[in-house]
Design a protein around this motif. Structure first.
Motif, mmCIF file in Angstrom:
data_model
loop_
_atom_site.group_PDB
_atom_site.id
_atom_site.type_symbol
_atom_site.label_atom_id
_atom_site.label_comp_id
_atom_site.label_asym_id
_atom_site.label_seq_id
_atom_site.Cartn_x
_atom_site.Cartn_y
_atom_site.Cartn_z
ATOM 1 N N ALA A 66 0.837 -1.207 0.000
ATOM 2 C CA ALA A 66 0.000 0.000 0.000
ATOM 3 C C ALA A 66 0.871 1.256 0.000
ATOM 4 C CB ALA A 66 -0.938 -0.002 1.208
ATOM 5 N N ALA A 67 1.923 1.234 0.806
ATOM 6 C CA ALA A 67 2.821 2.401 0.846
ATOM 7 C C ALA A 67 3.509 2.592 -0.499
ATOM 8 C CB ALA A 67 3.858 2.231 1.962
ATOM 9 N N ALA A 68 3.914 1.491 -1.116
ATOM 10 C CA ALA A 68 4.551 1.585 -2.432
ATOM 11 C C ALA A 68 3.563 2.122 -3.463
ATOM 12 C CB ALA A 68 5.085 0.215 -2.863
ATOM 13 N N ALA A 69 2.319 1.675 -3.378
ATOM 14 C CA ALA A 69 1.298 2.175 -4.317
ATOM 15 C C ALA A 69 1.073 3.662 -4.109
ATOM 16 C CB ALA A 69 -0.007 1.403 -4.127
ATOM 17 N N ARG A 70 1.003 4.089 -2.843
ATOM 18 C CA ARG A 70 0.844 5.531 -2.570
ATOM 19 C C ARG A 70 2.042 6.303 -3.092
ATOM 20 N NH1 ARG A 70 -1.012 3.437 2.304
ATOM 21 N NH2 ARG A 70 0.985 3.858 3.313
ATOM 22 N N GLU A 71 3.222 5.751 -2.919
ATOM 23 C CA GLU A 71 4.437 6.429 -3.389
ATOM 24 C C GLU A 71 4.441 6.522 -4.916
ATOM 25 O OE1 GLU A 71 7.915 8.534 -3.304
ATOM 26 O OE2 GLU A 71 6.534 8.095 -1.670
ATOM 27 N N ARG A 72 3.994 5.432 -5.587
ATOM 28 C CA ARG A 72 3.924 5.475 -7.054
ATOM 29 C C ARG A 72 2.939 6.546 -7.521
ATOM 30 N NH1 ARG A 72 4.346 -0.027 -6.372
ATOM 31 N NH2 ARG A 72 2.110 -0.352 -6.588
ATOM 32 N N VAL A 73 1.787 6.615 -6.854
ATOM 33 C CA VAL A 73 0.787 7.628 -7.215
ATOM 34 C C VAL A 73 1.373 9.022 -7.003
ATOM 35 C CG1 VAL A 73 -1.431 8.656 -6.508
ATOM 36 C CG2 VAL A 73 -1.241 6.190 -6.830
ATOM 37 N N ASP A 78 3.668 13.956 -9.061
ATOM 38 C CA ASP A 78 4.793 14.904 -9.117
ATOM 39 C C ASP A 78 5.328 15.027 -10.534
ATOM 40 O OD1 ASP A 78 4.554 15.315 -6.423
ATOM 41 O OD2 ASP A 78 6.338 14.164 -5.860
ATOM 42 N N ALA A 79 5.466 13.887 -11.206
ATOM 43 C CA ALA A 79 5.966 13.909 -12.586
ATOM 44 C C ALA A 79 4.999 14.668 -13.483
ATOM 45 C CB ALA A 79 6.170 12.481 -13.101
ATOM 46 N N TRP A 80 3.704 14.431 -13.305
ATOM 47 C CA TRP A 80 2.695 15.119 -14.118
ATOM 48 C C TRP A 80 2.731 16.619 -13.831
ATOM 49 C CZ3 TRP A 80 0.379 14.873 -18.402
ATOM 50 C CH2 TRP A 80 -0.798 15.572 -18.669
ATOM 51 N N THR A 81 2.885 16.982 -12.570
ATOM 52 C CA THR A 81 2.974 18.401 -12.211
ATOM 53 C C THR A 81 4.187 19.036 -12.872
ATOM 54 O OG1 THR A 81 1.859 18.021 -10.106
ATOM 55 C CG2 THR A 81 3.217 20.002 -10.270
ATOM 56 N N ARG A 82 5.323 18.338 -12.800
ATOM 57 C CA ARG A 82 6.532 18.882 -13.442
ATOM 58 C C ARG A 82 6.344 18.998 -14.949
ATOM 59 N NH1 ARG A 82 8.913 15.679 -9.544
ATOM 60 N NH2 ARG A 82 9.295 13.976 -10.973
ATOM 61 N N GLU A 83 5.696 17.984 -15.542
ATOM 62 C CA GLU A 83 5.468 18.032 -16.983
ATOM 63 C C GLU A 83 4.546 19.197 -17.340
ATOM 64 O OE1 GLU A 83 3.622 15.428 -20.666
ATOM 65 O OE2 GLU A 83 4.248 14.380 -18.848
ATOM 66 N N LEU A 84 3.484 19.385 -16.561
ATOM 67 C CA LEU A 84 2.576 20.497 -16.840
ATOM 68 C C LEU A 84 3.283 21.841 -16.679
ATOM 69 C CD1 LEU A 84 -0.776 19.324 -15.197
ATOM 70 C CD2 LEU A 84 -0.173 19.385 -17.634
ATOM 71 N N CYS A 85 4.142 21.951 -15.678
ATOM 72 C CA CYS A 85 4.909 23.190 -15.492
ATOM 73 C C CYS A 85 5.835 23.418 -16.686
ATOM 74 C CB CYS A 85 5.712 23.143 -14.189
ATOM 75 S SG CYS A 85 4.689 23.308 -12.718
ATOM 76 N N ALA A 86 6.482 22.360 -17.137
ATOM 77 C CA ALA A 86 7.377 22.477 -18.292
ATOM 78 C C ALA A 86 6.582 22.865 -19.534
ATOM 79 C CB ALA A 86 8.130 21.170 -18.526
#
Length: 172
Positions: A66-73, A78-86
């Motif tokens: 569950a923790a790994a799944a939360r971390e993946r999400v 975070d990656a999507w946020t960075r991509e949207l910022c870029a």
């Protein structure tokens, strides 16, 4: 010297011996039962300990999953946020460059400004009040209506017309 004759035998000796033998047998039986009970209690305790340990491992694995799944999400977010910022930065840079290009094009020749004035009058009528903008474009007004043909407005409309095609700017 007188020899004394052996005294009469104690008639309870055999009874005592039998009671002692029976008591020892009972004690041995109780001791054997106590050892068996202790062994069974130890086996039960070990089994329960193993069961608890297995449950703890399973719960730990589930918690870890569950923790790994939360971390993946979170990482995807975070990656999507960075991509949207870029993307926003790229689009803002493109908008600035297009605006500069339109301003430069309008500054290079008076012909474009004349054409923008004609377009404004075509949209609002010959009675429209046409005003030059500082960026080389024009605005025009009639009562209740306004047209913005400034360099920034023209550039913004051109980019807006790209619509979803703008996505190709950052696609691999």
């Amino acid at each position: 010297m007188t020899l004394s004759a052996p005294g009469p035998a104690d008639p309870l000796t055999p009874v005592r011996a039998e009671l002692l033998r029976a008591a020892r047998a009972d004690a041995d039986t109780v001791l054997a039962r106590a050892r068996a009970d202790a062994d069974e209690a130890m086996r039960a305790a070990r089994t329960e300990a193993e069961t608890l340990l297995d449950r703890a491992r399973e719960q730990g694995a589930a918690d870890g999953t569950a923790a790994a799944a939360r971390e993946r999400v979170r990482a995807r977010q975070d990656a999507w946020t960075r991509e949207l910022c870029a993307r926003a930065e790229v689009y803002a840079d493109l908008r600035a460059r297009v605006r500069t290009g339109v301003r430069d094009a309008l500054a290079d020749t008076g012909v474009l400004r004349v054409r923008l004035e004609e377009r404004a009058r075509a949209l609002l009528g010959t009675g429209a009040r046409v005003t030059a903008t500082v960026d080389g474009g024009v605005t025009a007004e009639t009562p209740g209506r306004r047209v913005d043909l400034s360099a920034n407005a023209l550039a913004d409309r051109a980019l807006d017309r790209l619509g979803a095609e703008a996505e190709t700017l950052w696609a691999p």
